[in-house]
Design an enzyme around this catalytic site. Structure first.
Site, PDB file in Angstrom:
ATOM      1  N   GLY A   9       5.694   0.948 -15.060  1.00 18.43           N
ATOM      2  CA  GLY A   9       6.008   0.108 -16.224  1.00 18.43           C
ATOM      3  C   GLY A   9       6.483   0.916 -17.417  1.00 18.43           C
ATOM      4  O   GLY A   9       6.578   0.393 -18.526  1.00 18.43           O
ATOM      5  N   GLY A  10       6.784   2.203 -17.185  1.00 20.31           N
ATOM      6  CA  GLY A  10       7.156   3.070 -18.302  1.00 20.31           C
ATOM      7  C   GLY A  10       8.661   3.244 -18.450  1.00 20.31           C
ATOM      8  O   GLY A  10       9.451   2.359 -18.072  1.00 20.31           O
ATOM      9  N   ASN A  11       9.059   4.403 -18.983  1.00 19.60           N
ATOM     10  CA  ASN A  11      10.472   4.692 -19.262  1.00 19.60           C
ATOM     11  C   ASN A  11      11.359   4.483 -18.035  1.00 19.60           C
ATOM     12  O   ASN A  11      12.377   3.783 -18.082  1.00 19.60           O
ATOM     13  CB  ASN A  11      10.627   6.161 -19.699  1.00 19.60           C
ATOM     14  CG  ASN A  11       9.809   6.477 -20.934  1.00 19.60           C
ATOM     15  OD1 ASN A  11      10.017   5.882 -21.983  1.00 19.60           O
ATOM     16  ND2 ASN A  11       8.870   7.407 -20.825  1.00 19.60           N
ATOM     17  N   PHE A  34      -1.405  -1.165 -13.953  1.00 19.62           N
ATOM     18  CA  PHE A  34      -2.062  -0.721 -15.184  1.00 19.62           C
ATOM     19  C   PHE A  34      -2.545  -1.981 -15.908  1.00 19.62           C
ATOM     20  O   PHE A  34      -1.739  -2.883 -16.171  1.00 19.62           O
ATOM     21  CB  PHE A  34      -1.066   0.053 -16.046  1.00 19.62           C
ATOM     22  CG  PHE A  34      -1.707   0.872 -17.124  1.00 19.62           C
ATOM     23  CD1 PHE A  34      -2.396   2.027 -16.818  1.00 19.62           C
ATOM     24  CD2 PHE A  34      -1.621   0.482 -18.453  1.00 19.62           C
ATOM     25  CE1 PHE A  34      -2.993   2.791 -17.807  1.00 19.62           C
ATOM     26  CE2 PHE A  34      -2.213   1.237 -19.456  1.00 19.62           C
ATOM     27  CZ  PHE A  34      -2.894   2.392 -19.124  1.00 19.62           C
ATOM     28  N   GLU A  37      -0.481  -4.426 -18.366  1.00 16.28           N
ATOM     29  CA  GLU A  37       0.903  -3.995 -18.582  1.00 16.28           C
ATOM     30  C   GLU A  37       1.920  -5.016 -18.068  1.00 16.28           C
ATOM     31  O   GLU A  37       2.961  -5.244 -18.723  1.00 16.28           O
ATOM     32  CB  GLU A  37       1.152  -2.639 -17.910  1.00 16.28           C
ATOM     33  CG  GLU A  37       2.471  -2.008 -18.324  1.00 16.28           C
ATOM     34  CD  GLU A  37       2.612  -0.567 -17.837  1.00 16.28           C
ATOM     35  OE1 GLU A  37       2.801   0.322 -18.664  1.00 16.28           O
ATOM     36  OE2 GLU A  37       2.526  -0.340 -16.608  1.00 16.28           O
ATOM     37  N   CYS A 144      14.896   9.960 -19.833  1.00 16.48           N
ATOM     38  CA  CYS A 144      15.026   8.627 -20.436  1.00 16.48           C
ATOM     39  C   CYS A 144      13.834   8.299 -21.321  1.00 16.48           C
ATOM     40  O   CYS A 144      12.757   8.873 -21.161  1.00 16.48           O
ATOM     41  CB  CYS A 144      15.144   7.588 -19.332  1.00 16.48           C
ATOM     42  SG  CYS A 144      13.784   7.619 -18.158  1.00 16.48           S
ATOM     43  N   MET A 204       8.983  24.662  -1.602  1.00 17.98           N
ATOM     44  CA  MET A 204       9.974  25.184  -2.556  1.00 17.98           C
ATOM     45  C   MET A 204       9.775  24.585  -3.946  1.00 17.98           C
ATOM     46  O   MET A 204      10.537  24.874  -4.865  1.00 17.98           O
ATOM     47  CB  MET A 204      11.388  24.856  -2.034  1.00 17.98           C
ATOM     48  CG  MET A 204      12.548  25.497  -2.777  1.00 17.98           C
ATOM     49  SD  MET A 204      12.601  27.292  -2.681  1.00 17.98           S
ATOM     50  CE  MET A 204      12.382  27.800  -4.372  1.00 17.98           C
ATOM     51  N   HIS A 211       5.290  26.719 -13.567  1.00 18.53           N
ATOM     52  CA  HIS A 211       4.448  26.269 -14.687  1.00 18.53           C
ATOM     53  C   HIS A 211       3.041  26.890 -14.705  1.00 18.53           C
ATOM     54  O   HIS A 211       2.641  27.463 -15.721  1.00 18.53           O
ATOM     55  CB  HIS A 211       4.394  24.737 -14.734  1.00 18.53           C
ATOM     56  CG  HIS A 211       5.734  24.122 -15.007  1.00 18.53           C
ATOM     57  ND1 HIS A 211       6.090  22.864 -14.557  1.00 18.53           N
ATOM     58  CD2 HIS A 211       6.832  24.607 -15.663  1.00 18.53           C
ATOM     59  CE1 HIS A 211       7.337  22.603 -14.940  1.00 18.53           C
ATOM     60  NE2 HIS A 211       7.802  23.633 -15.603  1.00 18.53           N
TER      61      HIS A 211
HETATM   62  P1  NAD Z   1       5.765   6.903 -18.451  1.00 18.24           P
HETATM   63  O1  NAD Z   1       4.765   7.777 -19.096  1.00 18.24           O
HETATM   64  O2  NAD Z   1       6.716   6.145 -19.333  1.00 18.24           O
HETATM   65  O3  NAD Z   1       5.116   5.823 -17.495  1.00 18.24           O
HETATM   66  C1  NAD Z   1       3.844   5.833 -17.279  1.00 18.24           C
HETATM   67  C2  NAD Z   1       3.530   4.586 -16.450  1.00 18.24           C
HETATM   68  O4  NAD Z   1       2.647   5.024 -15.459  1.00 18.24           O
HETATM   69  C3  NAD Z   1       2.807   3.552 -17.279  1.00 18.24           C
HETATM   70  O5  NAD Z   1       3.708   2.647 -17.864  1.00 18.24           O
HETATM   71  C4  NAD Z   1       1.923   2.924 -16.236  1.00 18.24           C
HETATM   72  O6  NAD Z   1       2.619   1.931 -15.527  1.00 18.24           O
HETATM   73  C5  NAD Z   1       1.649   4.051 -15.284  1.00 18.24           C
HETATM   74  N1  NAD Z   1       0.339   4.681 -15.530  1.00 18.24           N
HETATM   75  C6  NAD Z   1       0.054   5.716 -16.337  1.00 18.24           C
HETATM   76  N2  NAD Z   1      -1.265   6.003 -16.290  1.00 18.24           N
HETATM   77  C7  NAD Z   1      -1.806   5.103 -15.422  1.00 18.24           C
HETATM   78  C8  NAD Z   1      -3.116   4.863 -14.951  1.00 18.24           C
HETATM   79  N3  NAD Z   1      -4.155   5.590 -15.361  1.00 18.24           N
HETATM   80  N4  NAD Z   1      -3.286   3.862 -14.079  1.00 18.24           N
HETATM   81  C9  NAD Z   1      -2.244   3.099 -13.641  1.00 18.24           C
HETATM   82  N5  NAD Z   1      -0.983   3.281 -14.063  1.00 18.24           N
HETATM   83  C10 NAD Z   1      -0.781   4.263 -14.938  1.00 18.24           C
HETATM   84  O7  NAD Z   1       6.507   7.795 -17.402  1.00 18.24           O
HETATM   85  P2  NAD Z   1       8.076   7.851 -17.138  1.00 18.24           P
HETATM   86  O8  NAD Z   1       8.710   8.511 -18.305  1.00 18.24           O
HETATM   87  O9  NAD Z   1       8.542   6.516 -16.691  1.00 18.24           O
HETATM   88  O10 NAD Z   1       8.149   8.896 -15.950  1.00 18.24           O
HETATM   89  C11 NAD Z   1       7.688   8.601 -14.645  1.00 18.24           C
HETATM   90  C12 NAD Z   1       7.426   9.939 -13.971  1.00 18.24           C
HETATM   91  O11 NAD Z   1       8.612  10.734 -14.068  1.00 18.24           O
HETATM   92  C13 NAD Z   1       6.319  10.769 -14.636  1.00 18.24           C
HETATM   93  O12 NAD Z   1       5.604  11.449 -13.643  1.00 18.24           O
HETATM   94  C14 NAD Z   1       7.079  11.773 -15.500  1.00 18.24           C
HETATM   95  O13 NAD Z   1       6.349  12.979 -15.681  1.00 18.24           O
HETATM   96  C15 NAD Z   1       8.326  11.992 -14.697  1.00 18.24           C
HETATM   97  N6  NAD Z   1       9.506  12.377 -15.487  1.00 18.24           N
HETATM   98  C16 NAD Z   1       9.909  11.632 -16.547  1.00 18.24           C
HETATM   99  C17 NAD Z   1      11.057  11.998 -17.252  1.00 18.24           C
HETATM  100  C18 NAD Z   1      11.584  11.149 -18.393  1.00 18.24           C
HETATM  101  O14 NAD Z   1      12.606  11.515 -18.971  1.00 18.24           O
HETATM  102  N7  NAD Z   1      10.984  10.031 -18.745  1.00 18.24           N
HETATM  103  C19 NAD Z   1      11.776  13.124 -16.874  1.00 18.24           C
HETATM  104  C20 NAD Z   1      11.324  13.883 -15.769  1.00 18.24           C
HETATM  105  C21 NAD Z   1      10.195  13.488 -15.088  1.00 18.24           C
END
Ligand code: NAD
Length: 408
Positions: A9-11, A34, A37, A144, A204, A211
């Protein structure tokens, strides 16, 4: 009509919802486990859908057909399930979805850090996965961020090429079919480049080496409770010792490769290289001084300005910085990264003293216990994707159950 389930539900889910729902040939459901959400997202999306502004000059609107909060409400006969979630939530989603997905489905994660296949096979079953398509993208296809929740999201940068793994392989056709479907979903770019297999990609996983090791190298002789005036540089702040440690850990990974190929000569691990080779292939002319890993880290234009993950603290009215050991460099790149590799080394009988130095330090900073007395048997092993956590105690069963020999 392709039935798509998007989990999260995130980005990233905002981007995927917009892109995929804008197509005429898809039916899109978003599932968020979540608490609260799904309701929040459903209420926020306007009639015209989520607007995605991207760096390719496209302006896309798409509205998912449904946003749900319970796995039992997912449509029947799903064609594809996509997780765009932090990896620690994958298991929760797989468990919840198990009764509602049928073998044959395409199911995967973007990004799918080390061992996504182990987690899927453990939760859905080896036979189920043999007859389905398990996939992972090495990274998210875009950087994003949500500009307005449920309404507007921005793609800041679209990657040119992203590796995708599909398992099990039954010849290249299947690989191509899945890649083609995924391609439709993520937009015209990036190019999706099929990788050898999950095992090669897990070993790989560059984040799992970079990190934790660079963090260890930087903080190893420092008092981590003393705040910094500014966030210190991550790659440009690495010292010669760190460069050598990275090289030695990579040598240990290549020793795993040697042992595996000796035992299973037809295994495909072509894409598994030393980190110095990976660096040259990935960054090439962006690197000023190619003498050693140390010089490459400190002269790579792509790494300029990137800092250690920090948290702000107030000291006598001034903002200072302490290390953030709750960041994904530790919470994901260890349990879903270096620990997975360490577990495979243990099964293969490969000694990893350099990897162990890094793991022991990182687990202490994280307050976790994975490696104890030279074995992966700590109390927090159950939150990792190490083979040992899924009960594997021989290399043969690990290789067989996880289909690594299917296409060998
Ligand atoms: P985000 O932080 O926007 O989304 C998080 C989502 O994960 C929440 O909306 C929720 O649905 C879920 N979530 C988080 N904690 C939770 C919990 N305890 N229980 C249940 N659901 C939970 O993440 P994003 O930006 O959409 O990215 C998704 C993945 O991609 C992440 O692992 C992030 O590290 C990785 N990533 C993101 C980007 C970026 O630009 N946004 C770039 C590279 C990698």
């Amino acid at each position: 009509m392709m039935k798509v389930l998007l989990c999260g539900g995130g980005n990233a889910i905002h981007v995927l919802s917009s892109y995929i729902s804008s197509r005429d040939d898809t039916h899109v459901t978003v599932l968020s486990l979540f608490p609260g959400e799904a309701d929040k997202l459903r209420d926020a999306i306007p009639e015209e859908g989520i607007r995605c502004i991207n760096d390719l000059g496209d302006d896309v609107y798409g509205k998912p057909d449904a946003v749900i909060g319970k796995a039992e409400d997912v449509p029947k006969d799903l064609d594809i399930v996509v997780f765009a979630l932090p990896s620690f939530t994958h298991e929760m989603y797989l468990k919840a979805l198990k009764p509602y997905v049928k073998a044959g489905v395409t199911i995967g994660a973007m990004p799918g850090e080390g061992g996504f296949d182990l987690c899927a096979i453990h939760n859905l079953g080896s036979e189920f996965c043999r007859h389905s398509n398990i996939f992972a993208l090495e990274t998210l296809p875009w950087a994003c961020r949500i500009l307005e929740y449920g309404k507007k999201v921005e793609v800041l940068g679209t990657k040119k090429e992203v590796e995708v793994i599909v398992s099990p392989k039954h010849g290249t056709t299947k690989d191509e079919v899945v890649t083609e479907v995924l391609h439709k979903l993520v937009g015209r770019l990036p190019e999706l480049d099929p990788a050898d297999n999950f095992l090669a990609v897990t070993l790989m996983n560059i984040n799992s080496v970079w990190h934790p090791t660079i963090s260890y190298g930087f903080y190893r002789n420092r008092d981590v409770t003393v705040p910094f005036d500014e966030p210190p540089l991550f790659y440009y702040g690495a010292d010669e010792y760190t460069g050598e440690k990275l090289s030695k850990i990579s040598d240990e990974v290549l020793e795993i490769k040697r042992v595996l190929l000796e035992k299973y000569p037809s295994l495909h691990l072509h894409s598994l290289h030393h980190v110095s080779e990976w660096m040259l292939r990935s960054y090439g002319d962006d690197i000023g001084d190619k003498t050693s890993i140390y010089t490459m880290l400190r002269t790579n234009k792509g790494y300029r300005g990137l800092t250690h993950p920090m948290r702000e603290v107030q000291v006598e009215g001034q903002t200072k910085y302490l290390p953030n050991f709750r960041y994904r460099y530790f919470t994901e790149d260890l349990p879903m990264g270096l620990i997975v590799t360490r577990g495979i080394a243990e099964l293969a009988g490969v000694k990893t003293p350099h990897m162990d130095d890094v793991i022991l330090w990182c687990q202490e900073m994280l307050g976790k216990e994975y490696l104890v007395d030279g074995e992966l048997k700590g109390k927090d092993l159950e939150y990792t994707r190490a083979p040992q956590r899924y009960g594997f105690d021989t290399l043969d069963s690990f290789m067989e159950v996880n289909h690594y020999l299917d296409d060998a």
